[in-house]
Design a protein around this motif. Sequence first.
Motif, PDB file in Angstrom:
ATOM      1  N   SER A  27       0.871  -1.523   0.287  1.00 47.85           N
ATOM      2  CA  SER A  27      -0.047   0.258  -0.154  1.00 47.85           C
ATOM      3  C   SER A  27       0.876   1.293   0.161  1.00 47.85           C
ATOM      4  N   ALA A  28       2.348   0.926  -0.009  1.00 49.47           N
ATOM      5  CA  ALA A  28       3.012   1.814  -0.282  1.00 49.47           C
ATOM      6  C   ALA A  28       2.880   3.705  -1.274  1.00 49.47           C
ATOM      7  N   ASN A  29       2.624   4.950  -0.583  1.00 49.57           N
ATOM      8  CA  ASN A  29       2.617   5.560  -1.692  1.00 49.57           C
ATOM      9  C   ASN A  29       3.818   6.209  -2.095  1.00 49.57           C
ATOM     10  N   ARG A  30       4.815   6.029  -1.230  1.00 51.69           N
ATOM     11  CA  ARG A  30       6.644   6.743  -1.648  1.00 51.69           C
ATOM     12  C   ARG A  30       7.522   5.674  -1.419  1.00 51.69           C
ATOM     13  N   THR A  31       8.240   5.639  -2.042  1.00 49.92           N
ATOM     14  CA  THR A  31       9.772   4.333  -2.897  1.00 49.92           C
ATOM     15  C   THR A  31      10.307   4.922  -2.531  1.00 49.92           C
ATOM     16  N   ALA A  32      11.939   4.975  -2.339  1.00 55.06           N
ATOM     17  CA  ALA A  32      12.817   5.266  -2.334  1.00 55.06           C
ATOM     18  C   ALA A  32      13.722   4.365  -2.305  1.00 55.06           C
ATOM     19  N   GLU A  33      15.194   4.631  -3.035  1.00 55.13           N
ATOM     20  CA  GLU A  33      16.322   3.316  -3.027  1.00 55.13           C
ATOM     21  C   GLU A  33      17.442   4.205  -2.665  1.00 55.13           C
ATOM     22  N   GLY A  34      18.527   3.501  -1.631  1.00 57.78           N
ATOM     23  CA  GLY A  34      19.572   4.042  -1.258  1.00 57.78           C
ATOM     24  C   GLY A  34      20.783   3.223  -1.071  1.00 57.78           C
ATOM     25  N   PHE A  35      21.952   3.730  -1.633  1.00 57.15           N
ATOM     26  CA  PHE A  35      22.949   3.029  -1.399  1.00 57.15           C
ATOM     27  C   PHE A  35      24.323   3.544  -0.560  1.00 57.15           C
ATOM     28  N   ASN A  36      24.634   2.748   0.053  1.00 60.10           N
ATOM     29  CA  ASN A  36      26.172   3.419   0.675  1.00 60.10           C
ATOM     30  C   ASN A  36      27.839   2.794   0.392  1.00 60.10           C
ATOM     31  N   GLN A  42      23.030  -1.177   1.270  1.00 58.60           N
ATOM     32  CA  GLN A  42      21.648  -0.965   0.137  1.00 58.60           C
ATOM     33  C   GLN A  42      20.086  -1.298   0.714  1.00 58.60           C
ATOM     34  N   LEU A  43      19.007  -0.537   0.378  1.00 60.91           N
ATOM     35  CA  LEU A  43      17.448  -0.356   1.211  1.00 60.91           C
ATOM     36  C   LEU A  43      17.186   0.546  -0.116  1.00 60.91           C
ATOM     37  N   THR A  44      15.822  -0.247   0.341  1.00 57.88           N
ATOM     38  CA  THR A  44      14.434   0.128  -0.476  1.00 57.88           C
ATOM     39  C   THR A  44      13.539   0.007   0.665  1.00 57.88           C
ATOM     40  N   VAL A  45      13.009   1.747   0.600  1.00 59.21           N
ATOM     41  CA  VAL A  45      12.266   1.948   2.197  1.00 59.21           C
ATOM     42  C   VAL A  45      10.842   2.380   1.360  1.00 59.21           C
ATOM     43  N   TYR A  46       9.892   1.648   1.615  1.00 57.78           N
ATOM     44  CA  TYR A  46       8.431   1.853   1.504  1.00 57.78           C
ATOM     45  C   TYR A  46       7.520   3.022   2.315  1.00 57.78           C
ATOM     46  N   LEU A  47       6.967   4.220   2.010  1.00 59.05           N
ATOM     47  CA  LEU A  47       6.218   4.179   3.121  1.00 59.05           C
ATOM     48  C   LEU A  47       4.742   4.753   2.121  1.00 59.05           C
ATOM     49  N   ILE A  56       3.196   9.584   8.871  1.00 56.45           N
ATOM     50  CA  ILE A  56       3.268   8.322   8.065  1.00 56.45           C
ATOM     51  C   ILE A  56       2.759   7.292   9.115  1.00 56.45           C
ATOM     52  N   GLU A  57       1.868   6.780   8.223  1.00 56.60           N
ATOM     53  CA  GLU A  57       1.656   5.466   9.168  1.00 56.60           C
ATOM     54  C   GLU A  57       2.676   3.911   9.035  1.00 56.60           C
ATOM     55  N   SER A  58       2.822   4.032   7.863  1.00 59.16           N
ATOM     56  CA  SER A  58       3.412   2.929   7.984  1.00 59.16           C
ATOM     57  C   SER A  58       5.088   2.839   7.328  1.00 59.16           C
ATOM     58  N   ILE A  59       5.361   2.430   7.450  1.00 56.07           N
ATOM     59  CA  ILE A  59       6.595   1.731   6.967  1.00 56.07           C
ATOM     60  C   ILE A  59       7.211   0.688   6.797  1.00 56.07           C
ATOM     61  N   ARG A  60       8.160   0.104   5.714  1.00 54.51           N
ATOM     62  CA  ARG A  60       8.846  -0.828   5.628  1.00 54.51           C
ATOM     63  C   ARG A  60      10.259  -0.450   4.547  1.00 54.51           C
ATOM     64  N   PHE A  61      10.821  -1.687   4.997  1.00 54.05           N
ATOM     65  CA  PHE A  61      12.465  -1.550   4.480  1.00 54.05           C
ATOM     66  C   PHE A  61      13.146  -3.116   3.831  1.00 54.05           C
ATOM     67  N   LEU A 134      22.538   5.663   6.685  1.00 52.34           N
ATOM     68  CA  LEU A 134      21.247   5.811   4.814  1.00 52.34           C
ATOM     69  C   LEU A 134      20.425   5.523   5.171  1.00 52.34           C
ATOM     70  N   ALA A 135      19.539   4.843   6.313  1.00 55.11           N
ATOM     71  CA  ALA A 135      17.918   4.691   6.383  1.00 55.11           C
ATOM     72  C   ALA A 135      17.148   5.787   5.818  1.00 55.11           C
ATOM     73  N   TRP A 136      18.373   7.138   6.913  1.00 51.51           N
ATOM     74  CA  TRP A 136      17.282   7.940   7.414  1.00 51.51           C
ATOM     75  C   TRP A 136      17.533   9.059   5.303  1.00 51.51           C
ATOM     76  N   HIS A 137      18.952   8.650   4.958  1.00 54.35           N
ATOM     77  CA  HIS A 137      18.910   9.898   3.325  1.00 54.35           C
ATOM     78  C   HIS A 137      17.855   9.148   3.504  1.00 54.35           C
ATOM     79  N   THR A 138      17.810   8.048   2.860  1.00 50.06           N
ATOM     80  CA  THR A 138      16.160   6.833   1.711  1.00 50.06           C
ATOM     81  C   THR A 138      15.185   7.447   2.248  1.00 50.06           C
ATOM     82  N   LEU A 139      14.708   7.342   3.055  1.00 49.68           N
ATOM     83  CA  LEU A 139      13.548   8.429   3.432  1.00 49.68           C
ATOM     84  C   LEU A 139      12.996   9.195   3.679  1.00 49.68           C
TER      85      LEU A 139
END
Length: 153
Positions: A27-36, A42-47, A56-61, A134-139
């Motif tokens: 159900s995410a309406n925002r997604t981003a990828e991050g690399f260090n 490497q991370l994908t964050v779903y919001l 922010i209702e939900s966060i997954r990564f 990294l997670a924060w910049h991706t967020l």
Amino acid sequence: MSELLELYRDLIVDHGRNPRNFGELPSANRTAEGFNPLCGDQLTVYLKLNIAIDTIESIRFKGTGCAISMASASLMAEQLEGKSLEEVQTIFQTFHQCVTNETMNEADSMDKLGKLAALSGVKAFPTRVKCATLAWHTLQTALNQSKTPAMTE
Ligand code: ZN
């Protein structure tokens, strides 16, 4: 080692091994990828943002990386669910100070950040700061919904 440092280490090991909020969010309406690139994290964050009330209702990564990067993403997701975007920015700024600023004291960061203060130890290791943030910049990238991947360099 002090009791506080032991508690911090245990939290990082625990969240690194068993990350909370791990997985995709259909159900995410925002997604981003991050690399260090320095560490290979490497991370994908779903919001799922509730745009009507800027919350922010939900966060997954999901992703792969070192214990610090995984623990940071896990602690961040746990802490930010249900928070308003304004609160998120305040927590982000305080967290950033906590992992980079030598003068911020432990009691203060624990008070303002709760479990996230467990990552304060990385400030002694500049290359690990990238893992912790990294997670924060991706967020932030997800919140800004920019199309380019977040990079720590
Ligand atoms: Zn790392």
